[in-house]
Design a protein around this motif. Structure first.
Motif, PDB file in Angstrom:
ATOM      1  N   PRO A 111       1.243   3.252 -10.628  1.00 50.70           N
ATOM      2  CA  PRO A 111       2.397   3.249  -9.539  1.00 50.70           C
ATOM      3  C   PRO A 111       2.229   3.165  -8.038  1.00 50.70           C
ATOM      4  O   PRO A 111       2.861   2.247  -7.437  1.00 50.70           O
ATOM      5  N   GLU A 112       1.015   3.925  -7.766  1.00 49.87           N
ATOM      6  CA  GLU A 112       0.541   3.638  -6.234  1.00 49.87           C
ATOM      7  C   GLU A 112       0.010   2.239  -5.870  1.00 49.87           C
ATOM      8  O   GLU A 112      -0.201   2.025  -4.590  1.00 49.87           O
ATOM      9  N   PHE A 155      -4.962  -8.234   0.873  1.00 55.96           N
ATOM     10  CA  PHE A 155      -4.296  -7.036   1.503  1.00 55.96           C
ATOM     11  C   PHE A 155      -2.952  -6.669   0.754  1.00 55.96           C
ATOM     12  O   PHE A 155      -2.491  -7.577  -0.124  1.00 55.96           O
ATOM     13  N   ARG A 156      -2.528  -5.517   1.011  1.00 51.83           N
ATOM     14  CA  ARG A 156      -1.270  -4.972   0.532  1.00 51.83           C
ATOM     15  C   ARG A 156      -0.648  -3.967   1.598  1.00 51.83           C
ATOM     16  O   ARG A 156      -1.164  -3.402   2.146  1.00 51.83           O
ATOM     17  N   GLN A 157       0.636  -3.760   1.376  1.00 49.70           N
ATOM     18  CA  GLN A 157       1.648  -3.127   2.100  1.00 49.70           C
ATOM     19  C   GLN A 157       2.496  -2.799   1.125  1.00 49.70           C
ATOM     20  O   GLN A 157       3.588  -3.384   0.689  1.00 49.70           O
ATOM     21  N   ALA A 158       2.728  -1.299   1.142  1.00 49.56           N
ATOM     22  CA  ALA A 158       3.596  -0.491   0.409  1.00 49.56           C
ATOM     23  C   ALA A 158       4.740  -0.044   1.532  1.00 49.56           C
ATOM     24  O   ALA A 158       4.455   0.058   2.551  1.00 49.56           O
ATOM     25  N   PRO A 159       5.862   0.145   0.713  1.00 54.08           N
ATOM     26  CA  PRO A 159       7.026   0.446   1.976  1.00 54.08           C
ATOM     27  C   PRO A 159       6.822   1.787   2.709  1.00 54.08           C
ATOM     28  O   PRO A 159       6.119   2.737   2.099  1.00 54.08           O
ATOM     29  N   GLY A 160       6.889   1.480   3.829  1.00 55.97           N
ATOM     30  CA  GLY A 160       6.518   2.733   4.718  1.00 55.97           C
ATOM     31  C   GLY A 160       5.294   2.924   5.072  1.00 55.97           C
ATOM     32  O   GLY A 160       4.998   3.895   5.788  1.00 55.97           O
ATOM     33  N   VAL A 203      -0.311 -19.835  -0.255  1.00 56.85           N
ATOM     34  CA  VAL A 203       0.855 -19.494  -0.994  1.00 56.85           C
ATOM     35  C   VAL A 203       0.653 -18.360  -2.532  1.00 56.85           C
ATOM     36  O   VAL A 203      -0.429 -19.048  -3.521  1.00 56.85           O
ATOM     37  N   GLU A 204       0.752 -17.310  -2.496  1.00 55.08           N
ATOM     38  CA  GLU A 204       0.724 -16.307  -3.466  1.00 55.08           C
ATOM     39  C   GLU A 204       1.524 -16.591  -4.702  1.00 55.08           C
ATOM     40  O   GLU A 204       2.577 -16.993  -4.533  1.00 55.08           O
ATOM     41  N   SER A 205       1.091 -16.076  -5.927  1.00 54.00           N
ATOM     42  CA  SER A 205       2.142 -15.941  -6.988  1.00 54.00           C
ATOM     43  C   SER A 205       1.328 -15.181  -7.914  1.00 54.00           C
ATOM     44  O   SER A 205       0.136 -14.780  -7.993  1.00 54.00           O
ATOM     45  N   GLY A 206       2.179 -14.775  -8.893  1.00 51.10           N
ATOM     46  CA  GLY A 206       1.715 -13.939 -10.060  1.00 51.10           C
ATOM     47  C   GLY A 206       2.226 -12.522 -10.145  1.00 51.10           C
ATOM     48  O   GLY A 206       1.972 -11.510 -11.008  1.00 51.10           O
ATOM     49  N   GLY A 207       2.773 -12.209  -8.859  1.00 51.54           N
ATOM     50  CA  GLY A 207       3.422 -10.882  -8.734  1.00 51.54           C
ATOM     51  C   GLY A 207       4.484 -10.578  -9.786  1.00 51.54           C
ATOM     52  O   GLY A 207       5.042 -11.361 -10.549  1.00 51.54           O
ATOM     53  N   GLY A 208       5.023  -9.181  -9.959  1.00 54.47           N
ATOM     54  CA  GLY A 208       6.144  -9.020 -11.002  1.00 54.47           C
ATOM     55  C   GLY A 208       6.116  -7.647 -11.271  1.00 54.47           C
ATOM     56  O   GLY A 208       5.338  -6.652 -10.487  1.00 54.47           O
ATOM     57  N   LEU A 209       7.025  -7.099 -12.026  1.00 53.77           N
ATOM     58  CA  LEU A 209       7.131  -5.717 -12.534  1.00 53.77           C
ATOM     59  C   LEU A 209       6.531  -5.786 -13.765  1.00 53.77           C
ATOM     60  O   LEU A 209       6.935  -5.996 -15.089  1.00 53.77           O
ATOM     61  N   VAL A 210       5.425  -4.473 -13.749  1.00 54.02           N
ATOM     62  CA  VAL A 210       4.750  -4.015 -15.082  1.00 54.02           C
ATOM     63  C   VAL A 210       4.701  -2.689 -14.992  1.00 54.02           C
ATOM     64  O   VAL A 210       5.337  -1.969 -14.184  1.00 54.02           O
ATOM     65  N   GLN A 211       4.565  -2.006 -16.151  1.00 56.87           N
ATOM     66  CA  GLN A 211       4.321  -0.698 -16.472  1.00 56.87           C
ATOM     67  C   GLN A 211       2.785  -0.100 -16.057  1.00 56.87           C
ATOM     68  O   GLN A 211       1.887  -0.957 -15.835  1.00 56.87           O
ATOM     69  N   GLN A 226       5.201  -9.843  -4.501  1.00 50.55           N
ATOM     70  CA  GLN A 226       5.738  -8.299  -4.932  1.00 50.55           C
ATOM     71  C   GLN A 226       5.032  -7.767  -6.353  1.00 50.55           C
ATOM     72  O   GLN A 226       5.139  -8.606  -7.172  1.00 50.55           O
ATOM     73  N   VAL A 227       4.522  -6.697  -6.130  1.00 51.96           N
ATOM     74  CA  VAL A 227       3.723  -5.911  -7.481  1.00 51.96           C
ATOM     75  C   VAL A 227       4.682  -4.828  -7.236  1.00 51.96           C
ATOM     76  O   VAL A 227       4.498  -3.974  -6.473  1.00 51.96           O
ATOM     77  N   THR A 228       5.268  -4.624  -8.589  1.00 51.63           N
ATOM     78  CA  THR A 228       5.876  -3.195  -8.718  1.00 51.63           C
ATOM     79  C   THR A 228       5.359  -2.653 -10.021  1.00 51.63           C
ATOM     80  O   THR A 228       5.498  -3.328 -11.229  1.00 51.63           O
ATOM     81  N   VAL A 229       4.658  -1.471 -10.076  1.00 54.59           N
ATOM     82  CA  VAL A 229       4.250  -0.770 -11.194  1.00 54.59           C
ATOM     83  C   VAL A 229       5.304   0.503 -11.424  1.00 54.59           C
ATOM     84  O   VAL A 229       5.277   1.405 -10.699  1.00 54.59           O
TER      85      VAL A 229
END
Length: 119
Positions: A88-89, A37-42, A5-13, A114-117
């Protein structure tokens, strides 16, 4: 079975930091490798970092070397990913995974966080 179970993701600058956590439960296997691991859209899922059961031999993707640090606390069955100087990448869904010692590939996966930068 193993549950991750992952946690800690969020929206940051851009330039900010985040720490992801992954708690393992069930039959976690004393000798295992834990990875992120990570997976970006597309895009296809890509390796980010891994660490052996004794905390040795951490491996990193070139894209995160010097910015991300993987660590683990075996007493808590938890693996961490400290992410600094986020870009951002780096935006993606981040997955925790466990590789049982002596097997090929990672055998168990979490549901992702989800991690969004933003730039």
């Amino acid at each position: 079975q193993v549950q991750l179970v992952e946690s800690g993701g969020g929206l940051v600058q851009a330039g900010d930091s985040l720490r992801l956590s992954c708690a393992a439960s069930g039959r976690t296997f004393s000798s295992n490798t834990l990875g992120w691991f990570r997976q970006a859209p597309g895009k296809e899922r890509e390796f980010v970092a891994s660490i052996r059961w004794n905390g040795g031999n951490p491996n990193y993707a070139d894209s995160v070397k010097g910015r991300f640090t993987i660590s683990r606390d075996n007493a808590k069955n938890t693996v961490y990913l400290q992410m600094n100087s986020l870009k951002p990448e780096d935006t993606a869904v981040y997955y925790c995974a466990l590789q049982v010692y002596g097997t090929n590939g990672f055998n168990y996966w979490g549901q992702g966080t989800q991690v969004t930068v933003s730039s």
